[in-house]
Design an enzyme around this catalytic site. Structure first.
Site, PDB file in Angstrom:
ATOM      1  N   SER A  44      -2.670   0.939  14.481  1.00 26.55           N
ATOM      2  CA  SER A  44      -3.194   1.426  14.888  1.00 26.55           C
ATOM      3  C   SER A  44      -4.133   1.551  16.636  1.00 26.55           C
ATOM      4  O   SER A  44      -3.958   0.528  17.523  1.00 26.55           O
ATOM      5  CB  SER A  44      -4.507   1.125  14.251  1.00 26.55           C
ATOM      6  OG  SER A  44      -5.744   2.061  14.184  1.00 26.55           O
ATOM      7  N   SER A 102       1.486   3.655  -2.214  1.00 28.66           N
ATOM      8  CA  SER A 102       1.226   4.578  -3.778  1.00 28.66           C
ATOM      9  C   SER A 102       0.267   5.508  -3.258  1.00 28.66           C
ATOM     10  O   SER A 102       0.980   6.533  -3.393  1.00 28.66           O
ATOM     11  CB  SER A 102       0.162   3.607  -4.781  1.00 28.66           C
ATOM     12  OG  SER A 102      -0.977   3.493  -3.681  1.00 28.66           O
ATOM     13  N   ARG A 103      -0.292   5.437  -1.639  1.00 28.96           N
ATOM     14  CA  ARG A 103      -1.210   6.595  -1.010  1.00 28.96           C
ATOM     15  C   ARG A 103      -0.737   6.450   0.295  1.00 28.96           C
ATOM     16  O   ARG A 103      -0.238   5.690   0.648  1.00 28.96           O
ATOM     17  CB  ARG A 103      -2.427   6.264  -1.422  1.00 28.96           C
ATOM     18  CG  ARG A 103      -2.903   5.795  -2.921  1.00 28.96           C
ATOM     19  CD  ARG A 103      -4.424   6.604  -2.668  1.00 28.96           C
ATOM     20  NE  ARG A 103      -5.380   4.868  -2.368  1.00 28.96           N
ATOM     21  CZ  ARG A 103      -6.243   4.504  -1.739  1.00 28.96           C
ATOM     22  NH1 ARG A 103      -6.799   5.905  -1.133  1.00 28.96           N
ATOM     23  NH2 ARG A 103      -6.495   3.260  -1.833  1.00 28.96           N
ATOM     24  N   ILE A 151      -4.531  10.043  11.171  1.00 36.89           N
ATOM     25  CA  ILE A 151      -4.188  10.502  10.637  1.00 36.89           C
ATOM     26  C   ILE A 151      -4.473  11.052   9.361  1.00 36.89           C
ATOM     27  O   ILE A 151      -5.232  10.299   8.718  1.00 36.89           O
ATOM     28  CB  ILE A 151      -2.513   9.783  10.149  1.00 36.89           C
ATOM     29  CG1 ILE A 151      -2.437   8.954  11.287  1.00 36.89           C
ATOM     30  CG2 ILE A 151      -1.843  10.426   8.735  1.00 36.89           C
ATOM     31  CD1 ILE A 151      -1.714   9.746  11.752  1.00 36.89           C
ATOM     32  N   GLY A 166       0.492  -1.197  -0.085  1.00 36.53           N
ATOM     33  CA  GLY A 166       0.256  -0.484   0.195  1.00 36.53           C
ATOM     34  C   GLY A 166       0.819   1.341   0.067  1.00 36.53           C
ATOM     35  O   GLY A 166       0.224   2.197   0.372  1.00 36.53           O
ATOM     36  N   TYR A 215     -11.838  -3.838  12.319  1.00 32.80           N
ATOM     37  CA  TYR A 215     -10.758  -3.811  12.438  1.00 32.80           C
ATOM     38  C   TYR A 215      -9.948  -2.893  13.965  1.00 32.80           C
ATOM     39  O   TYR A 215      -8.572  -3.397  13.140  1.00 32.80           O
ATOM     40  CB  TYR A 215     -10.565  -1.557  11.836  1.00 32.80           C
ATOM     41  CG  TYR A 215     -10.270  -0.831  11.804  1.00 32.80           C
ATOM     42  CD1 TYR A 215      -8.800  -0.964  10.284  1.00 32.80           C
ATOM     43  CD2 TYR A 215      -9.555   0.391  12.657  1.00 32.80           C
ATOM     44  CE1 TYR A 215      -8.271  -0.058  10.048  1.00 32.80           C
ATOM     45  CE2 TYR A 215      -8.423   0.772  12.435  1.00 32.80           C
ATOM     46  CZ  TYR A 215      -7.511   0.822  11.508  1.00 32.80           C
ATOM     47  OH  TYR A 215      -6.460   1.736  10.939  1.00 32.80           O
TER      48      TYR A 215
END
Ligand code: NAP
Length: 248
Positions: free
Chosen positions: A143, A15-16, A189, A13, A156
């Protein structure tokens, strides 16, 4: 600073969002960076271009971290092409938020497959090579939600809490081979994930953060860069919180 010259880093991940910042940061420190993504090719190519324009070495690699066979195939190709893999940043992650009462089985399965099984897949795929090298750095993105819980995020939170256990167990298994395994635990974030929150919820979260703002992807990239550096050689099995003080 080129303390990562000669190192190959795979950022899932990458890329973003947070992954993009990590990719840029490690490339700026000399690492050859492999940016993984799953669907948004434009974002991956844009990030690649940005890194190339600042003189970095970068490749892209499209695969689904939840797909065991695809991960192994792609990681093998990367190792063969670039002559090794020294740094793995397990960053790819998704949310499918809803209250448990309304959560569908697929919401649970998707989040666990990508966030938790994805880390198992990618870590397992790099291990043989890192063992052979007797060198490696693995950083897993957990997280604050995995540490303190959050209504509407049972799937999550479970995936992110699982990552902490996985990190600590891997750290013990791999230490004798010169591999460190740590987790970075971001608070809230500013990325596409948090952009989905309502303005009301954003205000509520910010009011509870002692540093009084959402973090930036660069705040997280700095912590990751530290954990893969020589300065962190004696740190393994840790959960490094970067959360503005919301949970200590
Ligand atoms: P993001 O902006 O939504 O970016 C997610 C990245 O993961 C994208 O590059 C996406 O690729 C990739 N991805 C998604 N599913 C994938 C899959 N199955 N296989 C491979 N790549 C996949 O996310 P973010 O906010 O930067 O979050 C990054 C990590 O930090 C996540 O693990 C997240 O849980 C964690 N985190 C974030 C926050 C926060 O406040 N943002 C807080 C704590 C922890 P495509 O572009 O191709 O879709």
């Amino acid at each position: 600073m080129d303390n990562l010259k000669g190192k190959v880093a795979l950022i899932t991940g990458g890329s973003r969002g947070i992954g993009k910042s990590i990719s840029k940061r490690l490339a700026s420190q000399g690492a050859t960076v492999v940016i993984n993504y799953i669907q948004n090719e434009t974002a991956a190519e844009d990030t690649k271009k940005e890194i190339e324009e600042s003189g970095g070495q970068v490749f892209t690699s499209k695969f689904d971290v939840a797909d065991f066979d695809a991960v192994h195939e792609e990681v093998d190709k990367i190792i063969e092409k670039l002559g090794g893999l020294h740094i793995l940043i397990n960053n790819a992650g998704i949310t499918k938020d809803t209250l448990l009462m309304r959560m569908k089985e697929e919401d649970w399965d998707n989040v666990i497959s990508i966030n938790l099984k994805g880390i198992f897949n990618c870590t397992k795929a790099v291990t043989r090579n890192m063992f052979k090298q007797r060198e490696g750095r693995i950083v897993n993105l957990t997280s604050v939600v995995g540490e303190m819980g959050n209504a509407g995020q049972t799937n999550y939170a479970a995936s992110k809490a699982g990552i902490i256990g996985f990190t600590k167990a891997c750290a013990r298994e791999m230490a004798s081979r010169g591999i460190t395994v740590n987790a970075v635990s971001p608070g809230f974030i500013k990325t596409d994930i948090t952009d989905e929150l309502t303005e009301e919820l954003k205000k509520d979260y910010i009011s509870r953060i002692p540093l009084n703002r959402f973090g930036t992807p660069e705040d997280i990239a700095g912590a990751v860069a530290f954990l893969v550096s020589d300065d962190a050689a004696y740190i393994t099995g840790e959960v490094f919180r970067v959360n503005g003080g919301i949970y200590t």
